[in-house]
Write a protein that holds these residues in place. Structure first.
Motif, PDB file in Angstrom:
ATOM      1  N   PHE A  33       0.850  -1.200   0.000  1.00  0.00           N
ATOM      2  CA  PHE A  33       0.000   0.000   0.000  1.00  0.00           C
ATOM      3  C   PHE A  33       0.886   1.250   0.000  1.00  0.00           C
ATOM      4  N   ASP A  77      -3.753   4.553  -0.397  1.00  0.00           N
ATOM      5  CA  ASP A  77      -4.053   3.240  -0.958  1.00  0.00           C
ATOM      6  C   ASP A  77      -4.543   2.371   0.190  1.00  0.00           C
ATOM      7  N   SER A  78      -5.618   1.657  -0.063  1.00  0.00           N
ATOM      8  CA  SER A  78      -6.251   0.854   0.985  1.00  0.00           C
ATOM      9  C   SER A  78      -6.625  -0.507   0.440  1.00  0.00           C
ATOM     10  N   VAL A  82      -3.274  -5.416  -1.905  1.00  0.00           N
ATOM     11  CA  VAL A  82      -3.185  -4.288  -2.847  1.00  0.00           C
ATOM     12  C   VAL A  82      -4.058  -4.513  -4.087  1.00  0.00           C
TER      13      VAL A  82
END
Length: 198
Positions: A46, A69-70, A83
């Motif tokens: 991430f 980013d999660s 990811v």
């Protein structure tokens, strides 16, 4: 000071503006600047993906850029989809299709531990990078429950609350969510950074 948020999502912009507004920071979106950057998320973490996005938008706008980013990490899937959460199962699937596929893959699986993770990255034109993380632990429910939220929220069960993310109110979710934790940590990091660089 003006920052650009690497997103096309108006909800994320509103959320970030509310949090960073307290620091006297103005947050604008890519769209506000007439920029639309499609970044290929080739990172394996991430942190790598959020840095790729932040750097690309910072280079295009010459402003400090914030990206996140999660994803959902499931123990029984060795941390997957991770990811690849937004692309899990391929292009043809929507949110419902993705969590149904996840439930199918976990069918008969006793270990249903999982966590959501967020990394927020801010890239500055001078090369400085700030990065913060947030995580929330939970389990994968046996069936979807709740109408709120998006993505995997209907199947992400929080034992402390005895509810899935999709059954929580927006306020309850913000208090315990991975994004909420990462945002609060990032606000503190940025506050200290700005104090040092005044």
């Amino acid at each position: 000071m003006k920052f650009v948020l690497a997103t096309q999502n108006p909800k994320k912009l509103k959320e970030m503006s509310a949090i960073l507004g307290e620091l006297g920071v103005e947050v604008v979106s890519e769209a506000d600047l007439g920029v639309k950057i499609e970044v290929e998320e080739t990172g394996e973490t991430f942190a790598e993906n959020s840095l790729l996005k932040a750097k690309a938008v910072m280079e295009a706008t010459k402003l400090p850029a914030i990206a996140d980013d999660s994803g959902l990490c499931v123990d029984a899937l060795n941390g997957g989809p991770g990811v690849y959460s937004a692309r899990f199962g391929g292009e043809g699937l929507d949110d419902t299709g993705r969590y149904r596929l996840l439930l199918q893959m976990l069918h008969g699986q006793a270990d249903r531990r999982a966590h959501f993770h967020t990394t927020i990255t801010c890239a500055f034109p001078n090369g400085d990078v700030l990065q913060d993380d947030g995580e929330v632990e939970g389990t994968i429910a046996f069936a979807p429950m709740g109408e709120n939220g998006f993505g995997y929220d209907p199947v992400f069960f929080v034992p402390d609350k005895r509810k899935t993310f999709a059954q929580l109110s927006a306020e309850e979710k913000a208090e315990i969510s991975h994004r909420g934790k990462a945002l609060r940590a990032f606000k503190e990091t940025l506050k200290n950074y700005l104090a040092e660089h005044q």
